[in-house]
Design an enzyme around this catalytic site. Structure first.
Site, PDB file in Angstrom:
ATOM      1  N   GLY A 148       0.812  -1.209   0.000  1.00  0.00           N
ATOM      2  CA  GLY A 148       0.000   0.000   0.000  1.00  0.00           C
ATOM      3  C   GLY A 148       0.845   1.259   0.000  1.00  0.00           C
ATOM      4  O   GLY A 148       2.076   1.214   0.104  1.00  0.00           O
ATOM      5  N   GLU A 179      -0.870 -10.486   3.375  1.00  0.00           N
ATOM      6  CA  GLU A 179      -0.574  -9.656   4.545  1.00  0.00           C
ATOM      7  C   GLU A 179      -0.822 -10.432   5.833  1.00  0.00           C
ATOM      8  O   GLU A 179      -0.025 -10.359   6.777  1.00  0.00           O
ATOM      9  CB  GLU A 179      -1.414  -8.375   4.503  1.00  0.00           C
ATOM     10  CG  GLU A 179      -0.948  -7.393   3.436  1.00  0.00           C
ATOM     11  CD  GLU A 179      -1.900  -6.240   3.200  1.00  0.00           C
ATOM     12  OE1 GLU A 179      -1.485  -5.277   2.539  1.00  0.00           O
ATOM     13  OE2 GLU A 179      -3.061  -6.300   3.658  1.00  0.00           O
ATOM     14  N   GLY A 184      -7.419  -2.815   0.887  1.00  0.00           N
ATOM     15  CA  GLY A 184      -7.729  -1.890  -0.197  1.00  0.00           C
ATOM     16  C   GLY A 184      -6.873  -2.138  -1.426  1.00  0.00           C
ATOM     17  O   GLY A 184      -7.288  -1.869  -2.543  1.00  0.00           O
ATOM     18  N   GLY A 185      -5.678  -2.685  -1.192  1.00  0.00           N
ATOM     19  CA  GLY A 185      -4.784  -3.016  -2.297  1.00  0.00           C
ATOM     20  C   GLY A 185      -4.875  -4.460  -2.735  1.00  0.00           C
ATOM     21  O   GLY A 185      -4.065  -4.925  -3.543  1.00  0.00           O
ATOM     22  N   LYS A 187      -7.173   7.603   9.062  1.00  0.00           N
ATOM     23  CA  LYS A 187      -7.541   6.185   9.119  1.00  0.00           C
ATOM     24  C   LYS A 187      -8.095   5.772  10.482  1.00  0.00           C
ATOM     25  O   LYS A 187      -8.547   4.636  10.652  1.00  0.00           O
ATOM     26  CB  LYS A 187      -6.324   5.318   8.774  1.00  0.00           C
ATOM     27  CG  LYS A 187      -5.679   5.656   7.438  1.00  0.00           C
ATOM     28  CD  LYS A 187      -6.643   5.473   6.282  1.00  0.00           C
ATOM     29  CE  LYS A 187      -6.092   5.995   4.971  1.00  0.00           C
ATOM     30  NZ  LYS A 187      -4.879   5.343   4.525  1.00  0.00           N
ATOM     31  N   ASP A 242       3.046  -2.504   8.345  1.00  0.00           N
ATOM     32  CA  ASP A 242       1.993  -2.427   7.334  1.00  0.00           C
ATOM     33  C   ASP A 242       1.088  -1.244   7.633  1.00  0.00           C
ATOM     34  O   ASP A 242       1.084  -0.713   8.752  1.00  0.00           O
ATOM     35  CB  ASP A 242       1.181  -3.726   7.316  1.00  0.00           C
ATOM     36  CG  ASP A 242       0.512  -3.994   5.964  1.00  0.00           C
ATOM     37  OD1 ASP A 242       0.525  -3.093   5.107  1.00  0.00           O
ATOM     38  OD2 ASP A 242      -0.023  -5.102   5.786  1.00  0.00           O
ATOM     39  N   GLY A 243       0.329  -0.846   6.649  1.00  0.00           N
ATOM     40  CA  GLY A 243      -0.641   0.226   6.823  1.00  0.00           C
ATOM     41  C   GLY A 243      -2.011  -0.336   7.145  1.00  0.00           C
ATOM     42  O   GLY A 243      -2.161  -1.518   7.473  1.00  0.00           O
TER      43      GLY A 243
END
Length: 219
Positions: free
Chosen positions: A29, A103, A96-97, A121, A81-82
Site C-alpha cells: 500500500g 498480509e 484496499g490493495g 484512518k 503495514d498500513g
C-alpha cells in the site's frame, strides 16, 4: 500538511523499530511504499525483507534490499503495514490493495505488528468509512455475496481486480463491525472465502500515526 507528508512521517518513525541484521516483514500500500523508500537507507544494516505483495517485492528490490520468501523464515522481528481503518483497540480493516491474504500470512510470522497510518484512518467502529474487502475463490463469488447480504452488508465485486493468488475481491459496504474478532472468524468460515480484511485476531501491537503535529506512537 497533506496526507502524503503524514504517511511519510509515520513511515520514517517506524525505522526506529528495525533491528540490525534482521529480516523485516513489510505489507503493501501507499504508506508501506513510503516505509520501503525510507528502509532503503538501512539496506546495509539489515539482512533483507519478506513482502506481502508482488508490488512491494519490486519496490524492495529497487531499493537494493534482498527479498526472502515467507517459506524461508520461521519468524520475523517486526512486520510493518498500513491500514484502511484502525480502531482504538488497534484492530484494522485492510485489503484496499487486494493483498489481504498475503498480509495476514506475513503478519502471522511476527509478535510485533507495527501499523503505520495517517490520522484519517482512525475510526471508533470498523466499517464506518471503508468497505470491508473479502477475498473469494472466483467460482464462489455469487454464493459468498448472498451470504454477505444475509449478514447485513452490501457486497460489490471489485471488477478487473485479480489478487496475487488468482482470486477476486468483494467489497462489503454499509457494514459496521461491532465485534471484529467474531466477525473475522464468521466470515472466514464461509465456504469460498479465502480470508477477509478484518485484522482483529492478529491486531497491531504498535500504531504510528502521522499527524500535522508529528508522528504519534501508540503502544
Amino acid at each position: 500538511m497533506d496526507q502524503l507528508e503524514m504517511k511519510k512521517m509515520a513511515a520514517q518513525a517506524a525505522l526506529q523499530f528495525v533491528q540490525p541484521d534482521s529480516i523485516v516483514g513489510v505489507g503493501s500500500g501507499s504508506t508501506v511504499n513510503c516505509f520501503i523508500e525510507a528502509l532503503g537507507a538501512m539496506r546495509d544494516q539489515i539482512k533483507g525483507a519478506v513482502a506481502a505483495s508482488k508490488a512491494s517485492e519490486e519496490l524492495l528490490r529497487k531499493q537494493g534490499i534482498e527479498v526472502f520468501s515467507a517459506n524461508d523464515v520461521s519468524s520475523l522481528d517486526i512486520y510493518v503495514d498500513g491500514a484502511d481503518e484502525i480502531n482504538p483497540q488497534k484492530m484494522m480493516i485492510k485489503g484496499g490493495g487486494a493483498a489481504l491474504t498475503r498480509e495476514k500470512i506475513v503478519a502471522s510470522l511476527t509478535k510485533n505488528f507495527i501499523c503505520i497510518v495517517d490520522s484519517s484512518k482512525q475510526v471508533d467502529v470498523l466499517g464506518s468509512t471503508f468497505p470491508l474487502p473479502v477475498e473469494v475463490i472466483p467460482m464462489a463469488r455469487s454464493q459468498v455475496a448472498r451470504k454477505l447480504v444475509a449478514l447485513g452488508g452490501s457486497p460489490e465485486w471489485r471488477q478487473g481486480v485479480v489478487t496475487d493468488n488468482g482470486n477476486v475481491i468483494l467489497d462489503v459496504h454499509n457494514f459496521p463491525i461491532m465485534n471484529p474478532p467474531e466477525m473475522e472468524k464468521e466470515l472466514n468460515n464461509v465456504a469460498g472465502v479465502v480470508t477477509n480484511g478484518i485484522f482483529a485476531l492478529n491486531a497491531a501491537n504498535t500504531v504510528i500515526v502521522g499527524t500535522p503535529e508529528g508522528a504519534k506512537i501508540i503502544k
